[in-house]
Design an enzyme around this catalytic site. Structure first.
Site, PDB file in Angstrom:
ATOM      1  N   GLN A  15     -18.550   8.444   7.598  1.00 37.20           N
ATOM      2  CA  GLN A  15     -19.374   9.031   7.041  1.00 37.20           C
ATOM      3  C   GLN A  15     -20.324   7.784   7.373  1.00 37.20           C
ATOM      4  OE1 GLN A  15     -18.768  11.929   4.298  1.00 37.20           O
ATOM      5  NE2 GLN A  15     -16.829  11.158   4.092  1.00 37.20           N
ATOM      6  N   LYS A  30      -3.516  -2.466  -8.100  1.00 35.00           N
ATOM      7  CA  LYS A  30      -3.494  -2.445  -6.304  1.00 35.00           C
ATOM      8  C   LYS A  30      -4.901  -3.147  -6.321  1.00 35.00           C
ATOM      9  CE  LYS A  30       0.847   0.138  -6.286  1.00 35.00           C
ATOM     10  NZ  LYS A  30       1.780  -0.884  -6.386  1.00 35.00           N
ATOM     11  N   ASP A  56      -2.856  -9.871  -0.906  1.00 29.05           N
ATOM     12  CA  ASP A  56      -1.052  -9.455  -1.065  1.00 29.05           C
ATOM     13  C   ASP A  56       0.283 -10.654  -0.122  1.00 29.05           C
ATOM     14  OD1 ASP A  56      -1.847  -9.122  -3.663  1.00 29.05           O
ATOM     15  OD2 ASP A  56      -1.135  -6.933  -3.257  1.00 29.05           O
ATOM     16  N   LYS A  81      -2.877  -9.932  -9.986  1.00 26.67           N
ATOM     17  CA  LYS A  81      -3.379  -9.052 -10.012  1.00 26.67           C
ATOM     18  C   LYS A  81      -2.130  -7.716 -10.307  1.00 26.67           C
ATOM     19  CE  LYS A  81      -3.837  -7.264  -5.238  1.00 26.67           C
ATOM     20  NZ  LYS A  81      -3.172  -5.761  -5.481  1.00 26.67           N
ATOM     21  N   CYS A  90      -3.035  -1.221  -1.583  1.00 30.90           N
ATOM     22  CA  CYS A  90      -4.211  -3.046  -2.131  1.00 30.90           C
ATOM     23  C   CYS A  90      -4.978  -3.510  -1.763  1.00 30.90           C
ATOM     24  CB  CYS A  90      -3.093  -4.213  -2.858  1.00 30.90           C
ATOM     25  SG  CYS A  90      -1.763  -3.474  -3.640  1.00 30.90           S
ATOM     26  N   GLU A 132       0.304  -9.439  -5.868  1.00 37.22           N
ATOM     27  CA  GLU A 132       0.385  -8.399  -6.981  1.00 37.22           C
ATOM     28  C   GLU A 132       1.396  -8.939  -7.391  1.00 37.22           C
ATOM     29  OE1 GLU A 132       0.943  -4.816  -5.312  1.00 37.22           O
ATOM     30  OE2 GLU A 132       1.942  -3.644  -7.228  1.00 37.22           O
ATOM     31  N   VAL A 188      -2.191  -6.759   3.055  1.00 41.38           N
ATOM     32  CA  VAL A 188      -1.074  -5.410   3.323  1.00 41.38           C
ATOM     33  C   VAL A 188      -0.982  -5.038   1.533  1.00 41.38           C
ATOM     34  CG1 VAL A 188      -0.125  -6.947   4.748  1.00 41.38           C
ATOM     35  CG2 VAL A 188       0.817  -7.309   2.617  1.00 41.38           C
ATOM     36  N   THR A 189      -1.305  -4.051   1.197  1.00 41.18           N
ATOM     37  CA  THR A 189      -1.163  -2.752   2.461  1.00 41.18           C
ATOM     38  C   THR A 189      -2.202  -2.715   2.692  1.00 41.18           C
ATOM     39  OG1 THR A 189       0.266  -0.642   1.358  1.00 41.18           O
ATOM     40  CG2 THR A 189       1.441  -2.206   2.901  1.00 41.18           C
TER      41      THR A 189
HETATM   42  C1  C5J Z   1       0.017  -3.669  -2.236  1.00 43.51           C
HETATM   43  C2  C5J Z   1       2.173  -2.148  -2.384  1.00 43.51           C
HETATM   44  N1  C5J Z   1      -0.077  -5.003  -2.374  1.00 43.51           N
HETATM   45  N2  C5J Z   1       1.581  -1.430  -0.792  1.00 43.51           N
HETATM   46  N3  C5J Z   1       1.120  -3.158  -2.898  1.00 43.51           N
HETATM   47  O1  C5J Z   1       0.061  -3.109  -0.651  1.00 43.51           O
HETATM   48  O2  C5J Z   1       2.592  -1.692  -3.683  1.00 43.51           O
END
Ligand code: C5J
Length: 227
Positions: free
Chosen positions: A206, A136, A28, A133, A166, A76, A161-162
């Site tokens: 972990q 997320k 993204d 997509k 996502c 996205e 990102v972020t």
């Molecule tokens: C992504 C969002 N790409 N934060 N989208 O992380 O809405």
């Protein structure tokens, strides 16, 4: 085609990258999230936090392409008729600027709009799959898994990102499907630096509960060694 295993210093342990079976998955890196004047900034976010990841992504992408390895990009976004937009997702966020509304770079998170596209610095080359997509995670309601299977990919080096949204959702989806994931710390970013740091810590905690975390220089060194 590269076929060797290279060891990348990472947390919680070295990541044994099989060059022929690993894809760089760039999540993204879209204009609406990263560019001044886009959706992200219109919501009051400081896009400079995300823009810091552009140069390391470009360096990694350049090295990855030079090594002849698989690159996959995601975006996205939704159909122009918004038929794939769950009402629950539509309702959330800022009431003044919702998905599908007309924003600074076209309709917000709608496929085909300028803001939905990938930033020019990291623009996909012909032949590099771009996964559109609606959610997320990059596996939900997409053909990513089929593409990975056809390309015989079982490891994902993930950037974008972020970090906590996502990137994290995709790594969790991939981990449950049996893929080994390495998150590249300086190639991921969040509007909230503390979320970025914590999200990376969660991945490697972990004993690597969701995967591994390393930085771009370690990945570039390993894939460029030619072994
Ligand atoms: C992504 C969002 N790409 N934060 N989208 O992380 O809405």
């Amino acid at each position: 085609m590269a076929h060797r295993v290279v060891h990348i210093p990472a947390t919680p342990s070295a990541f044994a990258l099989e060059k022929a079976h690993a894809a760089l998955l760039i999540i993204d890196m879209q204009r609406d999230f990263l560019e001044p004047g886009g959706f992200g900034e219109a919501l009051g976010n400081d896009v400079s936090h995300l823009r810091r990841a552009i140069a390391p992504n470009l360096a990694l992408l350049t090295a990855w392409r030079a090594a002849g390895m698989t690159v996959i990009h995601t975006r996205e976004g939704h159909r122009t008729d918004l038929a794939d937009l769950p009402p629950a997702k539509h309702r959330r966020g800022n009431a003044a600027l919702r998905i599908g509304d007309h924003g600074p770079m076209g309709r917000i998170l709608v496929r085909g709009e300028a803001g939905h596209d990938i930033i020019p610095e990291l623009y996909p080359l012909p032949g590099e799959p771009v996964i559109d997509k609606p959610g997320k995670g990059a596996f939900f309601a997409t053909d990513l898994e089929a593409i990975l299977r056809h390309c015989r990919i079982n490891q994902l080096v993930v950037t974008g990102v972020t970090t906590e949204v996502c990137v994290h959702t995709t790594i969790r989806e991939a981990n449950d499907r049996g893929y080994e994931c390495l998150a590249v710390s300086d190639c991921c970013a969040s509007y909230f630096p503390e979320f970025h740091d914590m999200a990376l810590r969660m991945i490697a905690a972990q004993g690597g509960i969701f995967g591994w975390v390393g930085d771009s220089s370690a990945v570039i060194d390993a894939i460029s060694r030619g072994d």
